[in-house]
Design an enzyme around this catalytic site. Sequence first.
Site, PDB file in Angstrom:
ATOM      1  N   GLY A 111       0.784  -1.237   0.000  1.00 17.03           N
ATOM      2  CA  GLY A 111       0.000   0.000   0.000  1.00 17.03           C
ATOM      3  C   GLY A 111       0.811   1.281   0.000  1.00 17.03           C
ATOM      4  CG  ASN A 150       1.958   3.367  -5.806  1.00 20.68           C
ATOM      5  OD1 ASN A 150       2.325   4.415  -6.327  1.00 20.68           O
ATOM      6  ND2 ASN A 150       2.586   2.218  -5.989  1.00 20.68           N
ATOM      7  CB  ILE A 199      -6.560 -10.826 -14.005  1.00 19.40           C
ATOM      8  CG1 ILE A 199      -5.030 -10.863 -14.112  1.00 19.40           C
ATOM      9  CG2 ILE A 199      -7.197 -10.612 -15.368  1.00 19.40           C
ATOM     10  CD1 ILE A 199      -4.490 -12.031 -14.911  1.00 19.40           C
ATOM     11  CG  LEU A 200     -10.072  -6.255 -11.795  1.00 14.88           C
ATOM     12  CD1 LEU A 200      -9.892  -4.749 -11.707  1.00 14.88           C
ATOM     13  CD2 LEU A 200     -10.994  -6.762 -10.688  1.00 14.88           C
ATOM     14  CG  ASN A 247      -3.108  -0.759 -12.906  1.00 19.45           C
ATOM     15  OD1 ASN A 247      -3.023  -0.952 -11.686  1.00 19.45           O
ATOM     16  ND2 ASN A 247      -2.411  -1.455 -13.775  1.00 19.45           N
ATOM     17  CG  HIS A 262       2.443  -2.235 -15.180  1.00 17.76           C
ATOM     18  ND1 HIS A 262       2.143  -3.431 -14.557  1.00 17.76           N
ATOM     19  CD2 HIS A 262       3.452  -2.501 -16.036  1.00 17.76           C
ATOM     20  CE1 HIS A 262       2.940  -4.375 -15.038  1.00 17.76           C
ATOM     21  NE2 HIS A 262       3.749  -3.837 -15.936  1.00 17.76           N
ATOM     22  CG  ASP A 280      -0.330  -5.010 -15.961  1.00 20.25           C
ATOM     23  OD1 ASP A 280      -1.030  -4.430 -15.120  1.00 20.25           O
ATOM     24  OD2 ASP A 280       0.342  -6.020 -15.709  1.00 20.25           O
ATOM     25  CD  GLN A 287      10.823   9.642 -10.338  1.00 19.61           C
ATOM     26  OE1 GLN A 287      10.037  10.484 -10.763  1.00 19.61           O
ATOM     27  NE2 GLN A 287      11.845   9.960  -9.560  1.00 19.61           N
TER      28      GLN A 287
HETATM   29  C1  GAR Z   1       3.713  -1.114  -7.266  1.00 21.68           C
HETATM   30  O1  GAR Z   1       5.046  -1.123  -7.703  1.00 21.68           O
HETATM   31  C2  GAR Z   1       2.761  -1.124  -8.440  1.00 21.68           C
HETATM   32  O2  GAR Z   1       3.243  -0.386  -9.542  1.00 21.68           O
HETATM   33  C3  GAR Z   1       2.678  -2.583  -8.759  1.00 21.68           C
HETATM   34  O3  GAR Z   1       2.637  -3.223  -7.510  1.00 21.68           O
HETATM   35  C4  GAR Z   1       3.368  -2.436  -6.559  1.00 21.68           C
HETATM   36  C5  GAR Z   1       2.465  -2.197  -5.366  1.00 21.68           C
HETATM   37  O4  GAR Z   1       3.164  -1.546  -4.343  1.00 21.68           O
HETATM   38  N1  GAR Z   1       1.526  -2.900  -9.553  1.00 21.68           N
HETATM   39  C6  GAR Z   1       1.507  -3.839 -10.497  1.00 21.68           C
HETATM   40  O5  GAR Z   1       2.444  -4.578 -10.722  1.00 21.68           O
HETATM   41  C7  GAR Z   1       0.210  -3.943 -11.285  1.00 21.68           C
HETATM   42  N2  GAR Z   1       0.351  -4.815 -12.395  1.00 21.68           N
HETATM   43  P1  GAR Z   1       2.380  -0.786  -3.189  1.00 21.68           P
HETATM   44  O6  GAR Z   1       1.365  -1.791  -2.619  1.00 21.68           O
HETATM   45  O7  GAR Z   1       3.424  -0.434  -2.197  1.00 21.68           O
HETATM   46  O8  GAR Z   1       1.698   0.409  -3.797  1.00 21.68           O
END
Ligand code: GAR
Length: 216
Positions: A12, A14, A88-89, A103, A105, A141, A169
């Site tokens: 979590g 992000n 995957i939705l 989203n 990625h 994605d 970033q």
């Molecule tokens: C992040 O790096 C995000 O970009 C990636 O999972 C991580 C979650 O980190 N998402 C994907 O790979 C989606 N295909 P977080 O839980 O610390 O935000």
Amino acid sequence: MKSIVILISGRGSNMEALLAANLPCRIAAVISNKADAKGLETARARGIPTAVVAHAAHASRDVFDTALAAEIDRHQPDLIVLAGFMRILGEAFVRRYQGRMLNIHPSLLPAFPGLHTHRRAIEAGCRIHGCTVHFVTPALDNGPVVIQAAVPVFADDNEETLAARVLVQEHIAYPQAVRWFVEGRLTLAADQRVLLSGERKGAGALLAPAPDASSQ
Ligand code: GAR
């Protein structure tokens, strides 16, 4: 004021970046498909309503998607923000929220959809890697790009060092994209083009490795 629902599966970070950004919107709920997602504790500590829709407790993807949509719709959000949501939705779910689901990625899409993006970027010999915020479409994605951030890949990078550089970033790009949406500046047109009003044209280029000073 617009409202958003954030979907997570784990750490979590992000989501935390979004909470810390003081966005001009209401964060209606944080929903996880995993009861032990660390991000749920963070959200609860901030007084944000949380819910768990456990994929493991549902017989099929369709049944899970329906339960998840029901939980989301209780909050009537303007935007659904997938922040490390690792399920995957299905197509019906994605179409239901077309144009109002983002989203993030960890790659410069369309390169490296799916998992292990940092390892794959290193193995492919990429000199530049990064992250992408995009509107969600049925393809995994993939979907119209809102913002991308690029970072250099160094010769001595490993998966962890590169992931950490990209994550910094991510925490800048995602709050910016959500801010544009909740300010009403970001929309997805019927022809799938991303429309951003007041777009600024950054002039800087990232060259990696950096060129010799004499050639600049
Ligand atoms: C992040 O790096 C995000 O970009 C990636 O999972 C991580 C979650 O980190 N998402 C994907 O790979 C989606 N295909 P977080 O839980 O610390 O935000």
